[in-house]
Design a protein around this motif. Structure first.
Motif, short mmCIF file in Angstrom:
data_model
loop_
_atom_site.label_atom_id
_atom_site.label_comp_id
_atom_site.label_asym_id
_atom_site.label_seq_id
_atom_site.Cartn_x
_atom_site.Cartn_y
_atom_site.Cartn_z
N VAL A 168 -1.41 14.29 -3.47
CA VAL A 168 -2.78 14.13 -2.98
C VAL A 168 -2.69 14.05 -1.47
CG1 VAL A 168 -4.88 12.73 -2.93
CG2 VAL A 168 -3.54 12.87 -5.04
N GLY A 169 -3.24 15.06 -0.78
CA GLY A 169 -3.15 15.07 0.68
C GLY A 169 -1.70 15.15 1.12
N ASP A 170 -1.33 14.26 2.05
CA ASP A 170 0.03 14.27 2.60
C ASP A 170 0.99 13.38 1.81
OD1 ASP A 170 -0.78 15.97 4.64
OD2 ASP A 170 -1.33 14.32 5.97
N GLY A 171 0.49 12.69 0.80
CA GLY A 171 1.35 11.79 0.04
C GLY A 171 1.26 12.06 -1.45
N TYR A 172 1.69 11.06 -2.20
CA TYR A 172 1.68 11.15 -3.66
C TYR A 172 1.03 9.91 -4.23
CZ TYR A 172 4.99 15.02 -3.24
OH TYR A 172 5.57 16.22 -2.93
N ARG A 173 0.49 10.05 -5.42
CA ARG A 173 -0.05 8.91 -6.15
C ARG A 173 0.56 8.85 -7.54
NH1 ARG A 173 -6.47 9.22 -4.33
NH2 ARG A 173 -6.06 9.25 -2.09
N THR A 199 -1.53 3.78 -5.05
CA THR A 199 -1.23 3.40 -6.44
C THR A 199 0.19 2.84 -6.54
OG1 THR A 199 -0.59 5.70 -6.80
CG2 THR A 199 -2.81 5.04 -7.48
N VAL A 200 0.41 1.69 -5.92
CA VAL A 200 1.71 1.03 -5.94
C VAL A 200 1.52 -0.41 -6.42
CG1 VAL A 200 2.65 2.46 -4.09
CG2 VAL A 200 1.50 0.32 -3.52
N PRO A 201 2.59 -1.05 -6.93
CA PRO A 201 2.46 -2.43 -7.37
C PRO A 201 2.01 -3.35 -6.24
CG PRO A 201 4.50 -1.47 -8.18
CD PRO A 201 3.92 -0.49 -7.21
N ASP A 202 1.28 -4.40 -6.60
CA ASP A 202 0.80 -5.34 -5.59
C ASP A 202 1.97 -6.01 -4.86
OD1 ASP A 202 -1.81 -4.80 -6.23
OD2 ASP A 202 -1.97 -6.43 -7.69
N SER A 203 3.03 -6.33 -5.59
CA SER A 203 4.21 -6.95 -4.98
C SER A 203 5.25 -5.88 -4.71
CB SER A 203 4.79 -8.02 -5.91
OG SER A 203 3.83 -9.02 -6.18
N PRO A 204 5.75 -5.76 -3.47
CA PRO A 204 6.75 -4.74 -3.15
C PRO A 204 7.97 -4.84 -4.07
CG PRO A 204 5.91 -5.73 -1.14
CD PRO A 204 5.37 -6.55 -2.28
N LEU A 205 8.52 -3.69 -4.46
CA LEU A 205 9.71 -3.65 -5.31
C LEU A 205 10.96 -3.65 -4.44
CD1 LEU A 205 8.62 -0.98 -7.96
CD2 LEU A 205 8.28 -3.45 -7.99
N GLU A 206 12.05 -4.16 -4.98
CA GLU A 206 13.30 -4.22 -4.23
C GLU A 206 13.91 -2.83 -4.08
OE1 GLU A 206 16.07 -6.95 -5.88
OE2 GLU A 206 14.63 -8.60 -6.04
N GLY A 253 0.77 -1.23 0.00
CA GLY A 253 0.00 0.00 0.00
C GLY A 253 0.80 1.28 0.00
N ALA A 254 2.12 1.21 0.12
CA ALA A 254 2.92 2.43 0.15
C ALA A 254 4.35 2.12 -0.32
CB ALA A 254 2.94 3.05 1.54
N MET A 255 5.03 3.17 -0.77
CA MET A 255 6.41 3.00 -1.23
C MET A 255 7.13 4.34 -1.09
SD MET A 255 7.73 1.40 -4.86
CE MET A 255 6.78 2.57 -5.85
N ASP A 256 8.32 4.30 -0.48
CA ASP A 256 9.16 5.48 -0.35
C ASP A 256 10.17 5.49 -1.49
OD1 ASP A 256 7.92 6.17 2.08
OD2 ASP A 256 9.26 4.85 3.19
N VAL A 257 10.25 6.61 -2.19
CA VAL A 257 11.16 6.73 -3.32
C VAL A 257 11.94 8.03 -3.23
CG1 VAL A 257 9.67 5.36 -4.82
CG2 VAL A 257 9.41 7.85 -4.78
#
Length: 456
Positions: free
Chosen positions: A365-370, A346-353, A328-332
């Motif tokens: 959007v709000g406090d985060g990004y999509r 709006t992140v992939p269902d499987s976490p990325l490495e 549900g979330a990803m830091d980039v």
């Protein structure tokens, strides 16, 4: 590179293709029966209306009569749009029709749509409202679209019901705004359904400043016609952009997709790209459709949505390094600016490495990004060229750069798998389901969802 005329930021419209060699009227009529579900007689009348744009006949009575048939009128607009004839090529025909029978609902609808295309939204609405009592399906549907852009889903729903659309929508069924077998009114009914089902909670106290951004007191602004939270309406705003593009520049995403997959031989990967939101997002932002929407329809949006869209247009596509990925979330980290951002929903269902380099367009959007267009992995040796291309914000430059990802892929099978994980989320239904648990299920009691004041 093929763009669509009349879209701010595009290089110009495609030349009308005209009638292909050996393509007889019988062939055109047959295709119209298949594409639009018309009978042969209606398809013949459609072709006469379509041809009138290029060679306006002296006698237009048959064209006026044909435009009185909503299925023919709607199909004619689609054909003119597909052939790059919206705008100046239609001006003469529409002016002549207005002189001949400006009160006809079909002619009025066509004039109103074309005024909107030219950016004259207030005049368009005035025409539509004058024809409202006619009960014409297309007139009512376009007035409903005005209410939808205002985020008044309840008012839009009542208009669509009057227009004969099925407004009792099953929210478990995925909504596709580009479905070829749907009429505009029915697609709009599905678009607004999650927001029409549930009346939002009060947004503020009666004497507080309205949180919509108008500067007025709440009781003078949105009391009795509340809006859902902006975090919930963000996905709807993106769909409004897609609806606008479908009416005014429907072929632009496909043209962009064709350029991206020019060197792709894997048919499954080609189709995944063409069906993805990557091509839609490129058309909306680098292609200028979002700016065109803001210029044309921005006055209808609630002020907070207009401000949100302005921030989306100001955002830039970039290369990001994955720092941490979880459900549900990803830091980039933005490679160009070194800014850290958190992507939600709006992140992939499987976490990325961690350490992966990905391209995408993050919008606040709000406090985060999509990232409504998803992500696509990129090799380290392409980061610099991608960053430079994205900084140009030029549609052709960006499209060609993304196409290089596919041209240089070691194996298209591996890229297809990565694409499937990172980009092809097939999740427009999720964008429209952002009310989440707030929308009652069949097992829960439904709150009063009656129309707001002024809507019978």
């Amino acid at each position: 590179m093929t763009d669509v005329d009349g879209v701010s930021g595009a290089d110009g419209g495609p030349e009308p293709e005209g009638e292909p060699l050996g393509d007889s009227m019988a062939d055109r009529v047959h295709r119209a029966t298949v594409e639009f579900g018309l009978d042969v007689a209606s398809a013949e009348r459609l072709e006469a209306v379509v041809d009138a744009a290029g060679d306006v006949p002296d006698e237009l009575g048959d064209v006026v009569d044909a435009l009185g048939e909503p299925d023919i009128a709607e199909a004619a607009w689609t054909r003119w749009s597909d052939d790059g004839l919206l705008g100046e090529p239609l001006d003469t025909l529409i002016d002549r029709l207005a002189e001949l029978d400006g009160s006809s609902p079909g002619v009025t609808w066509l004039r109103a749509r074309h005024l909107t295309w030219h950016g004259h939204t207030a005049e368009s609405i005035e025409l539509l409202e004058a024809a409202r009592a006619s009960g014409d399906r297309l007139v009512l549907a376009d007035i409903a679209a005005v209410e939808a852009d205002r985020s008044d889903a309840a008012a839009a729903r009542e208009l669509l019901r009057e227009a004969g659309a099925d407004v009792d929508i099953d929210l478990d069924t995925a909504f596709d705004p580009f479905a070829a077998d749907r009429r505009f009114a029915q697609e709009l009914a599905e678009e607004i359904a999650p927001f029409a089902m549930l009346r939002p909670k009060p947004m503020a106290g009666r004497n507080d400043r309205c949180p919509c951004g108008s500067g007025k007191k709440y009781k003078q602004c949105h009391l009795g016609r509340e809006l859902h939270p902006i975090e919930d309406r963000a996905g709807w705003l993106y769909v409004k952009l897609m609806r606008f593009m479908q009416v005014n520049a429907a072929l632009l995403p496909a043209a962009i997709g064709d350029d991206i997959v020019d060197a792709v031989t894997d048919p499954e990967l080609r189709q995944m790209v063409l069906d993805s939101y990557l091509t839609v997002d490129l058309a909306l932002f680098e292609g200028g459709v979002a700016q065109r929407f803001l210029d044309t329809r921005g006055s209808l949006l609630p002020p907070d949505e207009a401000a949100l869209l302005e921030s989306w247009i100001a955002a830039r596509r970039s290369v990001f390094e994955v720092e941490r990925s979880r459900g549900g979330a990803m830091d980039v980290i933005d490679v160009a600016t070194r800014e850290r951002k958190t992507v939600v929903d709006t992140v992939p269902d499987s976490p990325l490495e961690a350490g992966w380099k990905i391209i995408g367009r993050l919008v606040p959007v709000g406090d985060g990004y999509r990232a409504y267009s998803g992500f696509l992995p990129v090799n380290d040796d392409m980061v610099a060229s991608m960053t430079e291309a994205f900084a140009s914000e030029d549609l052709e430059t960006v499209t060609l750069a993304i196409g290089q990802i596919f041209e240089t892929a070691a194996t298209q099978d591996d890229l297809r798998d990565a694409f499937d994980e990172g980009l092809d989320m097939s999740a427009l239904d999720e964008l429209l389901a952002e009310l989440g648990d707030a929308v009652p299920t069949d097992d829960e009691p439904k709150p009063d969802a009656g129309p707001p004041p002024g809507v019978s």
